[in-house]
Design a protein around this motif. Sequence first.
Motif, PDB file in Angstrom:
ATOM      1  N   UNK A  60       0.793  -1.219   0.000  1.00 46.31           N
ATOM      2  CA  UNK A  60       0.000   0.000   0.000  1.00 46.31           C
ATOM      3  C   UNK A  60       0.829   1.275   0.000  1.00 46.31           C
ATOM      4  N   UNK A  61       2.160   1.157  -0.051  1.00 49.26           N
ATOM      5  CA  UNK A  61       3.000   2.348  -0.095  1.00 49.26           C
ATOM      6  C   UNK A  61       3.616   2.463  -1.484  1.00 49.26           C
ATOM      7  N   UNK A  62       3.268   3.540  -2.227  1.00 50.13           N
ATOM      8  CA  UNK A  62       3.846   3.679  -3.564  1.00 50.13           C
ATOM      9  C   UNK A  62       5.355   3.846  -3.507  1.00 50.13           C
ATOM     10  N   UNK A  63       5.981   3.703  -4.660  1.00 50.96           N
ATOM     11  CA  UNK A  63       7.435   3.818  -4.771  1.00 50.96           C
ATOM     12  C   UNK A  63       7.781   5.118  -5.498  1.00 50.96           C
ATOM     13  N   UNK A  64       9.049   5.523  -5.380  1.00 48.92           N
ATOM     14  CA  UNK A  64       9.515   6.751  -6.015  1.00 48.92           C
ATOM     15  C   UNK A  64      10.829   6.501  -6.739  1.00 48.92           C
ATOM     16  N   UNK A  65      11.105   7.349  -7.708  1.00 57.38           N
ATOM     17  CA  UNK A  65      12.383   7.393  -8.415  1.00 57.38           C
ATOM     18  C   UNK A  65      12.636   6.091  -9.184  1.00 57.38           C
ATOM     19  N   UNK A  66      13.705   6.082  -9.958  1.00 57.70           N
ATOM     20  CA  UNK A  66      14.000   4.917 -10.793  1.00 57.70           C
ATOM     21  C   UNK A  66      14.412   3.698  -9.983  1.00 57.70           C
ATOM     22  N   UNK A  67      14.884   3.920  -8.749  1.00 60.81           N
ATOM     23  CA  UNK A  67      15.307   2.775  -7.939  1.00 60.81           C
ATOM     24  C   UNK A  67      14.168   2.207  -7.102  1.00 60.81           C
ATOM     25  N   UNK A  68      12.970   2.748  -7.236  1.00 60.37           N
ATOM     26  CA  UNK A  68      11.806   2.179  -6.575  1.00 60.37           C
ATOM     27  C   UNK A  68      11.859   2.220  -5.062  1.00 60.37           C
ATOM     28  N   UNK A  69      12.329   3.315  -4.518  1.00 62.49           N
ATOM     29  CA  UNK A  69      12.372   3.417  -3.048  1.00 62.49           C
ATOM     30  C   UNK A  69      10.981   3.767  -2.522  1.00 62.49           C
ATOM     31  N   UNK A  70      10.652   3.362  -1.283  1.00 63.87           N
ATOM     32  CA  UNK A  70       9.331   3.675  -0.729  1.00 63.87           C
ATOM     33  C   UNK A  70       9.078   5.182  -0.708  1.00 63.87           C
ATOM     34  N   UNK A  71       7.872   5.564  -1.006  1.00 63.57           N
ATOM     35  CA  UNK A  71       7.479   6.973  -1.052  1.00 63.57           C
ATOM     36  C   UNK A  71       7.692   7.608   0.312  1.00 63.57           C
ATOM     37  N   UNK A  72       8.297   8.773   0.319  1.00 60.86           N
ATOM     38  CA  UNK A  72       8.519   9.516   1.565  1.00 60.86           C
ATOM     39  C   UNK A  72       7.190  10.027   2.128  1.00 60.86           C
ATOM     40  N   UNK A  73       7.239  10.614   3.281  1.00 57.73           N
ATOM     41  CA  UNK A  73       6.097  11.210   3.973  1.00 57.73           C
ATOM     42  C   UNK A  73       5.027  10.199   4.407  1.00 57.73           C
ATOM     43  N   UNK A  74       5.358   8.927   4.404  1.00 61.23           N
ATOM     44  CA  UNK A  74       4.387   7.926   4.855  1.00 61.23           C
ATOM     45  C   UNK A  74       3.153   7.810   3.979  1.00 61.23           C
ATOM     46  N   UNK A  75       3.293   8.108   2.705  1.00 60.97           N
ATOM     47  CA  UNK A  75       2.163   8.055   1.777  1.00 60.97           C
ATOM     48  C   UNK A  75       1.685   6.618   1.615  1.00 60.97           C
ATOM     49  N   UNK A  76       0.357   6.440   1.621  1.00 62.33           N
ATOM     50  CA  UNK A  76      -0.243   5.116   1.420  1.00 62.33           C
ATOM     51  C   UNK A  76      -1.382   5.194   0.412  1.00 62.33           C
ATOM     52  N   UNK A  78      -4.615   4.216   0.568  1.00 66.35           N
ATOM     53  CA  UNK A  78      -5.922   4.670   1.043  1.00 66.35           C
ATOM     54  C   UNK A  78      -7.045   3.799   0.512  1.00 66.35           C
ATOM     55  N   UNK A  79      -8.269   4.057   0.966  1.00 67.87           N
ATOM     56  CA  UNK A  79      -9.389   3.170   0.648  1.00 67.87           C
ATOM     57  C   UNK A  79      -9.832   3.177  -0.814  1.00 67.87           C
ATOM     58  N   UNK A  80      -9.484   4.239  -1.560  1.00 68.71           N
ATOM     59  CA  UNK A  80      -9.901   4.313  -2.960  1.00 68.71           C
ATOM     60  C   UNK A  80      -8.727   4.514  -3.920  1.00 68.71           C
ATOM     61  N   UNK A 116      -3.949   2.500  -8.257  1.00 66.77           N
ATOM     62  CA  UNK A 116      -5.159   1.710  -8.476  1.00 66.77           C
ATOM     63  C   UNK A 116      -5.828   1.447  -7.121  1.00 66.77           C
ATOM     64  N   UNK A 117      -7.140   1.309  -7.098  1.00 68.24           N
ATOM     65  CA  UNK A 117      -7.810   1.049  -5.828  1.00 68.24           C
ATOM     66  C   UNK A 117      -7.457  -0.331  -5.274  1.00 68.24           C
ATOM     67  N   UNK A 118      -7.638  -0.545  -3.982  1.00 68.59           N
ATOM     68  CA  UNK A 118      -7.194  -1.800  -3.365  1.00 68.59           C
ATOM     69  C   UNK A 118      -7.865  -3.052  -3.906  1.00 68.59           C
TER      70      UNK A 118
END
Length: 197
Positions: A60-76, A78-80, A116-118
């Motif tokens: 549920x945590x998106x990735x960032x950058x070309x190396x696919x690191x977990x998205x900062x700021x605790x982004x998830x 969500x229900x939709x 995409x939604x869960x």
Amino acid sequence: MRATSAILAALALAPLLAVFAAGSRPAPAPASDARAVAAFATVQKVFQHPRCQNCHIPGDQPLQFDDGRPHAQGVVRGPDGKGAAGLPCSTCHGEANLPASYGPDAPPGAPHWQLPPPEHKMAWIGLPAPQLCAMIKDRERNGGRDFAALIKHVSEDKLVLWGWAPGGDRAPVPVTHDRFVEAFRTWADAGGPCPKG
């Protein structure tokens, strides 16, 4: 002579009439299947590029950058798919990329920025080609899209198109959009045959 011609004509039309009676298209020829499977290699290359797969995640945590690191700021997710309550994706991601003056790592933007939604995550990171192929065309997992809807999605959706103009220092998808859509259509028009093993 006429009877023989009529019999030959009926025999020639029999396979076509059987197809219409069954309400389906004829099966693609093996050469068409091989061409479609080869086209799917291009589809896979696009879908599994960081611009696409960073949001098509199993968790549920998106990735960032070309190396696919977990998205900062605790982004998830969500229900939709639009982020958690109180921290929607649109907090940082606008309708378009920010100007270059904001710096190379400024949050990118495109219409309806979201995951995409869960209920149909369409998570394909690391999937082998046969499994990715099966997932893309599985209407229970792809949001109910048939081939026509899938082609429309990859051809026109502004969030999909963002992958070719990601802004900042982000590498765009390495296949031109026209070539990708052509490959996707070739694969879809043949009924979506999947690579073997």
